[in-house]
Design an enzyme around this catalytic site. Structure first.
Site: not given
Length: 461
Positions: A381, A384
């Protein structure tokens, strides 16, 4: 459309070209790239096909467009373009500057190529096109829901470069049906894909049917999870061009290998008009209801469709460049814990890595010896990845303070559990497990800088 024909030497300040050479790696193109003067005169004399060639009932934007636009390739040239090995060409151009790539694209396709301009930092493409000294065309998708600042930028760009942008609009009956059936903001409830399909993808499809090639501002760093494999030039895998059928359209991505910060250095150096929303914290800019400023520690694409999962942050214009292999790998690791290929993140001695059993035990405890701060994440991600540095710094600051900082990888087979038990809606999700309260408390803000996260922890310790 009217075309910009100003050459590099006609810029008012000589220093401007010197700076461009430094910032953009603007090297002189090899002599073999440029056509001879006689060939250039012959090309300019040939007939020009409108961007809207697929829509014969519509008139060109400006009556002078045919006279000013670059020439279209004739039949034998079109056949030669179709025979090009674009994978080999992409490899050849791998070390080239954006200016060289732009020059090659315009030289090869004449009037049957156009720059796709969204009203954001891709204005750099227009500047590069002007610096080549070649005529060029620009088109844009007016969805009907852009920010006022974006429309103002369109006007500034037209005046700055002396061009007319060729606007494409969604089909009025399709928009009417969508709004009457589902309302003005249905995308907040069932996703943005349907609205983007009506307002963006289909108008783009019509525009590209009148071209043999197009130029985009895609960069690999815009969305590491979906755009990491963008080539500099390719046969478009999603759309068709003038001749129709697979392989009839070529897609150029001159700034694919350029970092966003370097694009902005180039824009500032060249004194190019930019969208005033950038000064308000907007990085990636789309339609007004689906775009917002990004906060410290957030990735630039997090300002788009923020209510959806990270992997959904594409509108469909560049679906052929989405790294499907990386996405498909995400739920299939050997340990059932997410992507087999993506390297792990939040790697620090100060961050405890929790297993499924570990976080289940943490959930069951009603009186914990010390509070725990846990991030639910997926290593693929980009959002993230964007907060990794701030979270690790926070963990180091809290070391020895009585607060444990941990991570739990919540993608793949763990995602249903995290959604049911850990309030996971999208990545990343940050939870605080207080010392004397059984239920974890979800961090409500999207400010992921160290100070904001620390304030959240201190207010609940």
């Amino acid at each position: 459309m009217a075309s910009a024909t100003t050459s590099i030497s006609s810029h008012p300040a000589a220093l401007r070209d010197v700076k461009a050479a430094r910032i953009g790696g603007l090297r002189q193109q090899q002599a073999s790239v440029a056509p001879s003067a006689a060939a250039a005169r012959g090309q300019r004399a040939r007939a020009v096909r409108s961007l809207r060639a697929a829509e014969p009932a519509r008139q060109p934007v400006a009556a002078s467009a045919a006279a000013a636009a670059p020439a279209a390739p004739v039949a034998d040239e079109a056949a030669a373009l179709a025979a090009v090995d674009y994978e080999a060409l992409a490899r050849e151009l791998e070390g080239a500057s954006p200016l060289e790539i732009m020059d090659r694209a315009l030289a090869m396709f004449g009037s049957e190529i156009a720059i796709a301009f969204s009203g954001a930092e891709d204005v750099a493409l227009i500047e590069y096109a002007k610096l080549t000294g070649r005529p060029f065309r620009v088109f844009s998708l007016d969805t009907g829901r852009l920010n006022p600042e974006t429309y103002q930028l369109f006007d500034k760009v037209e005046k700055h470069y002396g061009i007319r942008i060729e606007y494409m609009f969604p089909d009025a009956s399709e928009v009417q049906e969508l709004v009457r059936t589902k309302g003005l903001f249905s995308f907040y409830e069932d996703g943005h894909q349907e609205c983007c399909r009506v307002r963006k993808v289909r108008p783009l499809r019509r525009a590209l049917k009148g071209l043999r090639a197009w130029i985009t501002g895609q960069r690999k760093d815009q969305s590491p999870g979906t755009r990491a494999s963008i080539p500099l030039v390719q046969v478009d895998p999603s759309f068709e061009g003038l001749d129709g059928g697979a392989g009839s359209l070529v897609k150029w991505n001159p700034v694919a290998n350029v970092d966003g910060k370097d694009i902005w250095t180039f824009l500032r150096t060249m004194d190019v008009p930019v969208n005033t929303l950038h000064a308000q914290g907007y990085v990636s800019i789309g339609c007004e209801p689906c775009t917002r400023p990004v906060l410290p520690g957030q990735h630039e694409r997090e300002g788009r469709w923020w209510w959806e999962d990270a992997k959904a942050k594409e509108c469909g214009l560049h679906k052929g460049n989405i790294d499907k292999d990386a996405q498909a790998a995400a739920p299939r690791s050997a340990n059932g814990n997410g992507s087999a290929g993506a390297p792990d993140i939040f790697e620090s001695p100060a961050v405890v890595s929790l297993t499924r059993t570990g976080i289940e035990n943490l959930l069951r405890l009603e009186n914990r010896a010390e509070p725990w701060l846990v991030v639910l994440y997926a290593p693929w991600c980009p959002f993230c990845q964007a907060m990794e540095a701030s979270y690790v710094e926070l963990a180091e600051k809290l070391a020895g303070s009585g607060v444990k900082v941990a991570k739990f990888r919540a993608d793949g087979e763990q995602k249903p559990f995290a959604q049911a038990e850990l309030q996971l809606q999208s990545f990343p999700t940050v939870l605080l497990f207080p010392g004397r309260t059984a239920r974890p408390i979800k961090y409500p803000s999207e400010k992921r800088d160290v100070d904001s996260l620390l304030a959240f922890v201190n207010s609940l310790r």
